[in-house]
Design a protein around this motif. Structure first.
Motif, mmCIF file in Angstrom:
data_model
loop_
_atom_site.group_PDB
_atom_site.id
_atom_site.type_symbol
_atom_site.label_atom_id
_atom_site.label_comp_id
_atom_site.label_asym_id
_atom_site.label_seq_id
_atom_site.Cartn_x
_atom_site.Cartn_y
_atom_site.Cartn_z
ATOM 1 N N GLN A 114 8.187 -40.571 -23.709
ATOM 2 C CA GLN A 114 7.634 -39.461 -22.932
ATOM 3 C C GLN A 114 7.751 -38.138 -23.678
ATOM 4 O O GLN A 114 8.710 -37.916 -24.416
ATOM 5 N N GLU A 117 2.905 -32.167 -23.236
ATOM 6 C CA GLU A 117 1.575 -32.370 -23.836
ATOM 7 C C GLU A 117 1.591 -31.619 -25.159
ATOM 8 O O GLU A 117 1.457 -30.399 -25.208
ATOM 9 N N SER A 144 3.877 -41.979 -22.257
ATOM 10 C CA SER A 144 3.746 -40.991 -21.185
ATOM 11 C C SER A 144 3.637 -39.626 -21.844
ATOM 12 O O SER A 144 4.599 -38.875 -21.939
ATOM 13 N N GLY A 146 0.699 -37.576 -21.380
ATOM 14 C CA GLY A 146 -0.251 -36.704 -20.696
ATOM 15 C C GLY A 146 -1.709 -37.032 -20.935
ATOM 16 O O GLY A 146 -2.048 -38.161 -21.291
ATOM 17 N N LYS A 167 1.297 -39.594 -14.117
ATOM 18 C CA LYS A 167 1.361 -39.389 -12.667
ATOM 19 C C LYS A 167 0.259 -38.431 -12.219
ATOM 20 O O LYS A 167 -0.005 -37.428 -12.864
ATOM 21 N N GLU A 169 0.546 -36.740 -9.602
ATOM 22 C CA GLU A 169 1.389 -35.674 -9.010
ATOM 23 C C GLU A 169 1.034 -35.395 -7.544
ATOM 24 O O GLU A 169 1.892 -35.417 -6.690
ATOM 25 N N PRO A 237 11.312 -36.902 -5.736
ATOM 26 C CA PRO A 237 11.324 -35.608 -5.053
ATOM 27 C C PRO A 237 11.151 -34.453 -6.034
ATOM 28 O O PRO A 237 11.592 -34.540 -7.177
ATOM 29 N N ILE A 239 12.307 -31.129 -7.625
ATOM 30 C CA ILE A 239 13.596 -30.457 -7.787
ATOM 31 C C ILE A 239 13.322 -29.127 -8.497
ATOM 32 O O ILE A 239 12.641 -29.118 -9.533
ATOM 33 N N TYR A 314 13.483 -30.580 -14.623
ATOM 34 C CA TYR A 314 14.072 -29.919 -13.463
ATOM 35 C C TYR A 314 15.555 -29.717 -13.772
ATOM 36 O O TYR A 314 16.093 -30.331 -14.696
#
Ligand code: SAH
Length: 339
Positions: A114, A117, A144, A146, A167, A169, A237, A239, A314
């Motif tokens: 990951q 970008e 992962s 982007g 994701k 999102e 979640p 954060i 996060y």
């Protein structure tokens, strides 16, 4: 007469409809997401049962390497957004390959690579990295990195990458636009569609607790995952991250996150659903609760210590260690897959 006790509540009706895969609507999904008390327990138990039916007791481990925190994007929630003044790093191919060896040595069969970008990681460089990993380690690769062009996604697939995680999102157009100043929901959807067409094991997911997001938005996200036939769905979640526009916004609800995992399990029966690190960061035993509500994947972090502290998407992110993950799996009455 006397039928009062046997009449199903809205919750029970919706649960039965969704469990049986009978005609159900977004209202039914919304009802499950709003379950409280006993109803939420019934939801978790139903999801655990489907998990058992589809995956027996298996929990899959993945190793993640966060190999660059350079990012051209400026997502309002993210700690590595371009406007955030943090120390940037890029791992070298040798460093990444060494970390992949560690993953393999831990008996884990998939690496998630990951990054932000980061255009410095051009197709040529990514291909060199993929080849190095495939030749030297031989492990399943999830990228992962982007949004990229269809041609690039095709190149990586051809070079042997099996899976991709991007994701969505949120599928709410307005929230998406507010959160991603320079991005467009339709482009992200296009990327996910390309990945599917190219034969990747396709991963998506959403963030729970974005400003103005309601249960109904999450219901729409889950129906979108279903319609896209998503193979992997990361639900975590929100954060707050320091020095971002959302640093003062309250974190997402762990209860809602676990309910969303359970509903995703009922609707996308065969999907890989991680018990996310974000959940464990907000609540001790968050991952255990997610496993008990239908999750079947735990991701462990193998980013070298010197870089890890700079990949703060996060704040106060927990690093889940192998021993801890195994303990959680055992507590859930499940078993780890060695692959
Ligand atoms: N650049 C890649 C990887 C992004 S970081 C991409 O665009 O796919 C990986 C994930 O972290 C994101 O998909 C997002 O869901 C999550 N994330 C970022 N900031 C977050 C935050 N503050 N709280 C919770 N999740 C966050």
């Amino acid at each position: 007469m006397g039928c009062l006790n046997t009449r199903f509540s809205n919750f029970q009706e919706s649960l039965i409809k969704i469990q049986n895969g009978r005609e159900y609507t977004i209202e039914d999904v919304d009802t499950l997401l709003k379950a409280e008390g006993e109803d939420s327990e019934a939801l978790f138990a139903a999801a655990f049962k489907i998990r058992e039916q589809e995956f027996a007791k298996k929990v899959y481990l993945r190793g993640i390497i966060e190999f660059s925190n350079y990012c051209t994007k400026n997502c309002l929630y993210c700690g590595i957004r371009s406007a955030n003044n943090i120390q940037r790093y890029r791992m070298t191919i040798d460093e990444i390959t060494a970390a992949v060896h560690e993953i393999k040595d831990a008996g884990i069969g998939t690496v998630v690579l990951q990054s932000g970008e980061d255009p410095w990681w051009s197709p040529e460089r990514i291909i060199t990295l993929i080849k190095s990993i495939k030749e030297q380690v031989g492990i399943t690769i999830t990228l992962s990195i982007g949004e990229r062009s269809r041609e690039e996604y095709a190149l990586y697939r051809k070079a042997g990458v099996e899976r991709f995680l991007l994701k969505i999102e949120t599928t709410n157009k307005d929230i998406f636009a507010k959160m991603h100043p320079h991005d467009c929901l339709s482009q992200r959807i296009k990327c996910s569609t390309w990945l599917k067409e190219l034969g990747y094991m396709n991963g998506s997911g959403c963030i729970i607790g974005l400003p103005e997001q309601r249960a109904r938005d999450l219901a729409a996200d889950i129906l979108w995952f279903r319609d896209m036939g998503m193979d992997m769905i990361g639900i975590g979640p929100f954060i707050p991250a320091q020095n971002t526009p959302l640093e003062k916004h309250p974190p997402g609800s762990t209860f809602m996150t676990i309910k969303a995992v359970a509903v995703a399990r009922l609707i996308c029966k065969k999907a890989f659903l991680p018990a996310t690190t974000a959940l464990e960061t907000l609540e001790d035993c968050g991952q255990l609760k997610a496993l008990k509500a239908g999750a079947n994947v735990i991701m462990l972090n193998f980013t070298p210590q010197i870089y890890k502290s700079n990949y703060k998407i996060y704040s106060n992110k927990k690093a889940i260690k192998l021993e801890k993950a195994l303990e959680t799996i055992e507590q859930a009455g499940l078993t780890r897959v060695i692959d």
